[in-house]
Scaffold this motif. Structure first.
Motif, short mmCIF file in Angstrom:
data_model
loop_
_atom_site.label_atom_id
_atom_site.label_comp_id
_atom_site.label_asym_id
_atom_site.label_seq_id
_atom_site.Cartn_x
_atom_site.Cartn_y
_atom_site.Cartn_z
N SER A 11 19.57 12.63 -11.48
CA SER A 11 19.17 11.58 -12.41
C SER A 11 17.98 10.83 -11.84
N LEU A 12 17.43 9.91 -12.63
CA LEU A 12 16.32 9.08 -12.17
C LEU A 12 16.70 8.29 -10.92
N LEU A 13 17.87 7.66 -10.92
CA LEU A 13 18.29 6.84 -9.79
C LEU A 13 18.47 7.69 -8.54
N GLU A 14 19.04 8.88 -8.68
CA GLU A 14 19.26 9.76 -7.53
C GLU A 14 17.93 10.27 -6.97
N THR A 15 16.98 10.56 -7.85
CA THR A 15 15.67 11.01 -7.41
C THR A 15 14.93 9.89 -6.68
N MET A 16 15.01 8.69 -7.21
CA MET A 16 14.41 7.53 -6.56
C MET A 16 15.04 7.30 -5.18
N ALA A 17 16.35 7.53 -5.08
CA ALA A 17 17.06 7.31 -3.82
C ALA A 17 16.49 8.16 -2.71
N ILE A 18 16.04 9.38 -3.03
CA ILE A 18 15.52 10.27 -2.00
C ILE A 18 14.18 9.75 -1.47
N SER A 19 13.31 9.28 -2.36
CA SER A 19 12.04 8.72 -1.90
C SER A 19 12.28 7.47 -1.04
N VAL A 20 13.19 6.61 -1.46
CA VAL A 20 13.48 5.40 -0.70
C VAL A 20 14.11 5.77 0.65
N ALA A 21 15.00 6.76 0.64
CA ALA A 21 15.69 7.15 1.87
C ALA A 21 14.72 7.69 2.91
N ILE A 22 13.73 8.48 2.49
CA ILE A 22 12.77 9.02 3.45
C ILE A 22 11.96 7.89 4.08
N MET A 23 11.61 6.88 3.29
CA MET A 23 10.90 5.73 3.85
C MET A 23 11.79 4.94 4.79
N ALA A 24 13.11 4.99 4.57
CA ALA A 24 14.09 4.32 5.44
C ALA A 24 13.73 2.85 5.66
N PRO A 25 13.82 2.01 4.62
CA PRO A 25 13.39 0.61 4.75
C PRO A 25 14.08 -0.16 5.88
N THR A 26 15.38 0.06 6.05
CA THR A 26 16.10 -0.66 7.11
C THR A 26 15.59 -0.27 8.48
N ALA A 27 15.48 1.05 8.70
CA ALA A 27 15.00 1.54 10.00
C ALA A 27 13.56 1.08 10.24
N ALA A 28 12.76 1.06 9.17
CA ALA A 28 11.36 0.63 9.31
C ALA A 28 11.29 -0.82 9.75
N MET A 29 12.08 -1.69 9.13
CA MET A 29 12.04 -3.10 9.48
C MET A 29 12.70 -3.38 10.82
N ALA A 30 13.47 -2.41 11.31
CA ALA A 30 14.09 -2.57 12.62
C ALA A 30 13.10 -2.29 13.75
N LEU A 31 11.94 -1.72 13.44
CA LEU A 31 10.97 -1.37 14.48
C LEU A 31 9.55 -1.85 14.17
N ASN A 32 9.08 -1.60 12.95
CA ASN A 32 7.65 -1.73 12.67
C ASN A 32 7.14 -3.16 12.58
N SER A 266 10.10 -7.81 20.94
CA SER A 266 11.48 -7.45 20.64
C SER A 266 11.60 -5.98 20.25
N SER A 267 12.52 -5.27 20.88
CA SER A 267 12.77 -3.87 20.53
C SER A 267 13.81 -3.73 19.44
N ALA A 268 14.49 -4.82 19.10
CA ALA A 268 15.49 -4.81 18.02
C ALA A 268 15.46 -6.16 17.32
N PRO A 269 14.37 -6.45 16.59
CA PRO A 269 14.22 -7.79 16.00
C PRO A 269 15.34 -8.17 15.03
N LEU A 270 15.83 -7.21 14.26
CA LEU A 270 16.89 -7.54 13.31
C LEU A 270 18.18 -7.90 14.04
#
Length: 462
Positions: A11-32, A266-270
Motif C-alpha cells: 500500500s501507499l503507507l507501506e511503500t512510504m515506510a520503506i523510504s523512511v526506514a532507509i533514512m532511519a530518522p532515529t538513528a540519524a538524529m542519534a549521530l548526525n 557527544s557520541s550519544a546526544p539523545l
C-alpha cells in the motif's frame, strides 16, 4: 525467463515506510546532529532546514520519473530511459554499491546501539555478535513477503520516532537549558554561510535513501500514483522531524559556547538528553529505539538492494539465477542472499573496529556512490523530460539547482582531503565504476536486453 515479484503487494503507507526506514530518522538524529554541531555551532536546525530544501529539489526528479515508470530498478531504469542503457547500468551499479555498503553499515549500527543500550543496563557485550544476529534477522524478514518487511519497518521506526518526539516535547516544554525558546538556531549564529554549507553534508546524509520506494514499482498497488506520493511524503515528514528534533537538541544542550561544545562532543546526544531531562530508563529506551531504527534501515536497504540486483540479474548480469523469485514469498531470494552475505563479510572484515567506526566507514562509502546516482538521475531527468516536451524552461530550474547542490555536496566530501581512511573511499568508488565499465564492455548483449525490457515495460523507444 525470470519470475515476477509480488504484484500490488504494498500500500501507499507501506511503500512510504520503506523510504523512511532507509533514512532511519532515529538513528540519524542519534549521530548526525553532533557532527553538524561541530561545524555549525548553534545553527544545526538551520542546517537541517536547508538540507530539507535541497533534498526536496533532488526528489523532484524521482517523483516525476516514478509517474512515468514502474520498475524495481529505480535509477537503473530512470537513467536508462533518459541517458541510454550504458549510463543506466552504471548509475544502477553505483546505487548497488550504496545498498551493499548501507546494509553492512546498518548491521554495525544496530550492534553499536545495542551495545550502548546494554551498557546502560550494566551488561557489556561486543557489538559484533549483536550485529551478526541482527543481520541474520534482517535476512529472514527480507526473505519473507515484502508486505511483512514493510510493516515491521513501519512499526519499528514509528515507535522509535515517537520516543524521540516525547523527549522533544519535554525539552521544548522546559525551554531547554536556558529555560526559554529562542530563534537563534535558525540564524547564522555568527557562522559564515560556508560553514553552514559544510555542515549540511551531515544533514544531507540523514536523507540518504529517500528514493528507496522507487525500487518497489513492480510491487506497489497503483505504483505511478503511490510511489511519487510516498517519496514526497517521506521527505516532508522526515525533514520536519529532523528540524524539530535538532532544534530541541540545540536548546537542550544550550546555546552557550559550553553547551555547543558538549553537543558537538557527544557520541550519544539523545541518550544524554534523555538522562538529563527524563531518566536513565528512558535513555535506555531511546537507545533501544535507535537500534530498532538502524534495524529498519538495514531491512530497507536489503529489500531495495535485492530488488535492484534482481533487475540486473534478469537482464543478464553475472548469472540469470539473480533474477529468480521465491515461489511462495515472491521475494528475490538469490539476489537477497548475495546482498546479505556481502553485508556479513563487510562487518566481519572490520570486527576489530568499533561499531560506530564501521558504520561511518561503510556509510561514507555508500553516500559517495549515492551522490553519483542522484546526480545521474537529475541530469537524466533534464534531458528526458525536455526531449519529451514535458518540462518547460521555468521548471528546469528545479533539477538544475538539484544538480548544483549535489555537485557541491560531492565536492565537500572530496576537498579538503579527509583523514585516513576516508581519503581512500573516493578511489574505491572509482574502482567500482571502472569495474562496471568492464562489465558493459564484455556484456554487449546485456546492454541490449536492458534497453529492450525497459522499452517493453514503459512503452517507450530507446
Amino acid at each position: 525467463m525470470s519470475q515476477p515479484l509480488h504484484k500490488n503487494g504494498l500500500s501507499l503507507l507501506e511503500t512510504m515506510a520503506i523510504s523512511v526506514a532507509i533514512m532511519a530518522p532515529t538513528a540519524a538524529m542519534a549521530l548526525n546532529g553532533s557532527l553538524a554541531a561541530s561545524i555549525a555551532g548553534v545553527s544545526v536546525p538551520l542546517t537541517f532546514l536547508l538540507a530539507m530544501v535541497t533534498i526536496g529539489l533532488v526528489a523532484f526528479a524521482f517523483v516525476q520519473f516514478n509517474r512515468h515508470f514502474s520498475s524495481s530498478g529505480s535509477v537503473y531504469a530512470f537513467t536508462t530511459a533518459s541517458l541510454g542503457p550504458r549510463a543506466g547500468f552504471l548509475s544502477g551499479w553505483a546505487l548497488l554499491l550504496t545498498y551493499l555498503a548501507f546494509t553492512g553499515a546498518s548491521g554495525a549500527e544496530v550492534g553499536a546501539f545495542l551495545q550502548s543500550f546494554l551498557g546502560i543496563l550494566n551488561m557489556h557485550i561486543s557489538w559484533v555478535p549483536l550485529a551478526v544476529v541482527a543481520t541474520l534477522l534482517i535476512w529472514l524478514l527480507a526473505f519473507l513477503e515484502v508486505r511483512i518487511s514493510a510493516r515491521v519497518m513501519l512499526v519499528f521506526e514509528g515507535i522509535s520516532m515517537l520516543l524521540i518526539l516525547i523527549l522533544t516535547v519535554v525539552i521544548l516544554g522546559r525551554g531547554g537549558a536556558a529555560g526559554h525558546l529562542s530563534a537563534l538556531p535558525f540564524t547564522l549564529g555568527g557562522n559564515r554561510f560556508s560553514a553552514i554549507g559544510l555542515a549540511s553534508v551531515f544533514a544531507f546524509l540523514s536523507f540518504a535513501g529517500f528514493e528507496g520506494a522507487s525500487s518497489l514499482g513492480e510491487e506497489t498497488a497503483n505504483a505511478k500514483r503511490a510511489i511519487p506520493m510516498a517519496i514526497a511524503s517521506a521527505v516532508f515528514v522526515t525533514g520536519i522531524f529532523y528540524v524539530l528534533v535538532s532544534y530541541a537538541q540545540s536548546l537542550g544542550f544550550g546555546l552557550t559556547a559550553a553547551g555547543v561544545k558538549t553537543f558537538a562532543n557527544s557520541s550519544a546526544p539523545l541518550g544524554y538528553l534523555a538522562q538529563h531531562y527524563m531518566s536513565s530508563g528512558f535513555a535506555a529506551a531511546i537507545m533501544f529505539g535507535a537500534a530498532m531504527s538502524a534495524f529498519s534501515s538495514g531491512l530497507g536497504t536489503a529489500t531495495t538492494g535485492s530488488r535492484l540486483l534482481y533487475s540486473m540479474g534478469r537482464d543478464g548480469f553475472l548469472n540469470s539465477k539473480l533474477g529468480d523469485v521465491h515461489k511462495r514469498f515472491r521475494s528475490p531470494y538469490v539476489a537477497l542472499a548475495v546482498v546479505m552475505v556481502i553485508a556479513l563479510l563487510e562487518m566481519l572484515a572490520l570486527a576489530k573496529q568499533t561499531g560506530t567506526n564501521v558504520f561511518g566507514y561503510y556509510g561514507t562509502l555508500g553516500v559517495l556512490s549515492l551522490l553519483l546516482a542522484y546526480l545521474a538521475t537529475n541530469i537524466g531527468a533534464i534531458f528526458y523530460f525536455t526531449r519529451k516536451r514535458i518540462w518547460r524552461s521555468g521548471i528546469l530550474v528545479v533539477p538544475a539547482l538539484a544538480v548544483l547542490a549535489l555537485a557541491y555536496t560531492l565536492y565537500s566530501n572530496l576537498y579538503p582531503v579527509p583523514a585516513d581512511p576516508y581519503n581512500w573511499f573516493p578511489y574505491i568508488v572509482l574502482a567500482w565504476l571502472l569495474l562496471g565499465v568492464i562489465v558493459i564492455w564484455v556484456s554487449p548483449q546485456m546492454v541490449k536486453t536492458i534497453a529492450r525490457r525497459l522499452a517493453e515495460e514503459s512503452d517507450i523507444s530507446l
